[in-house]
Write a protein that holds these residues in place. Sequence first.
Motif, PDB file in Angstrom:
ATOM      1  N   CYS A  13      -7.707  -8.488  -2.815  1.00  0.00           N
ATOM      2  CA  CYS A  13      -7.230  -8.047  -4.135  1.00  0.00           C
ATOM      3  C   CYS A  13      -8.358  -7.400  -4.953  1.00  0.00           C
ATOM      4  O   CYS A  13      -8.129  -6.436  -5.676  1.00  0.00           O
ATOM      5  N   CYS A  57      -9.005 -12.901  -4.523  1.00  0.00           N
ATOM      6  CA  CYS A  57      -9.468 -12.897  -3.132  1.00  0.00           C
ATOM      7  C   CYS A  57     -10.143 -11.553  -2.824  1.00  0.00           C
ATOM      8  O   CYS A  57     -10.007 -10.593  -3.585  1.00  0.00           O
ATOM      9  N   HIS A  73      -4.899  -9.660   5.829  1.00  0.00           N
ATOM     10  CA  HIS A  73      -4.174  -9.984   4.596  1.00  0.00           C
ATOM     11  C   HIS A  73      -2.708  -9.587   4.718  1.00  0.00           C
ATOM     12  O   HIS A  73      -1.814 -10.372   4.386  1.00  0.00           O
ATOM     13  N   CYS A  76      -2.342 -12.691  -5.354  1.00  0.00           N
ATOM     14  CA  CYS A  76      -1.452 -12.636  -4.187  1.00  0.00           C
ATOM     15  C   CYS A  76      -1.083 -14.022  -3.662  1.00  0.00           C
ATOM     16  O   CYS A  76      -0.191 -14.150  -2.840  1.00  0.00           O
ATOM     17  N   CYS A 136      -5.361 -17.346  -4.451  1.00  0.00           N
ATOM     18  CA  CYS A 136      -5.761 -16.174  -5.242  1.00  0.00           C
ATOM     19  C   CYS A 136      -4.742 -16.022  -6.378  1.00  0.00           C
ATOM     20  O   CYS A 136      -3.543 -16.087  -6.140  1.00  0.00           O
TER      21      CYS A 136
HETATM   22 ZN    ZN Z   1      -5.393 -11.891  -3.447  1.00  0.00          ZN
END
Ligand code: ZN
Length: 298
Positions: free
Chosen positions: A287, A284, A132, A274, A271
Amino acid sequence: MRQHKLALCREHYLQWVPEQTERFIIKYQMFTKGEKILVAVSGGKDSLSLWDILVRLGYQADGLYLGLGIDGGIDYSHESQRLSEKFADEHNLKLHVVDIEKEYGQSIPMLAESSHRGYGKPCAVCGLAKRHEMNRIARDLGYDVLATGHNLDDEAAVLFGNTLNWSSEYLLRQGPVLPEAEGLARKVKPLCRFYEREMTAYALLSGIEYIYEECPFAEGSQSIFYKETLNQLETTRPGVKLTFYLRFLEARKSGELFIEKNVRLGDLHPCPKCGQPTSTSDLCTFCRMIEKANIEAE
Ligand code: ZN
Ligand code: AMP
Ligand code: FES
């Protein structure tokens, strides 16, 4: 190098590795000299060697070090950060340092604790967070491509695991280049055809100071078991790892992999927090993990 039926002296070895890397970069159309590359450096031999090679070849490559907050009795994160910074200073290169705990209030071991309630290892959480963050930072800072130091042993072990499980979706995504997509930076692995031993030799012969220890949590992991299994095969059949990986790439390219016909990649949407693509219905996985850990910490 039994697998290549080739023996080289120091001087020629240090030329051979960058020449081969350049060949792979061109063959798989990874990036060009005009593009800006972000190299994810862990302080280990592969990623520091990759940075060294790309700069020697004349590519524009900056580094990214992610502080994971892993101690494991050997001060693992501090030591790997120190060596990454040392390499950058000595070669006059730009290194971005991003600390997960400073960024999100929780280190990797803390996130693992709240995800698994103390059970299991942090490796899954760590992999999720690294993917990520590498993607986020490469895109936020305007890099064209993100490069990681995965070598042939890493790639063959992942392929072995995915094949044992016939994980079609993962098999379809594994390769030297993952093209850019909505919300996702292009990702490349320029060292994917080098044996781990070859990268160790390159780092040692070029005098790169790197962290010898593996992540303290890696011990006993499945990927290490797969690597050992493949190494046993390699002892009796030199070249088997390379053939396993290269034939897979060829078969996939020519559409010979029967799995390809049946697999549909899940529908992805951004998402809401983010903006990175996710197949889950709300936030997601990353998160959601951060949100859960922060609620528990309150
Ligand atoms: Zn996210
Ligand atoms: P690993 O997942 O530890 O096998 O590492 C694979 C690759 O991910 C390395 O070669 C690096 O390119 C990258 N990487 C691993 N750990 C870090 C880190 N802490 N910061 C930046 N990049 C990393
Ligand atoms: Fe992430 Fe070990 S758990 S590097």
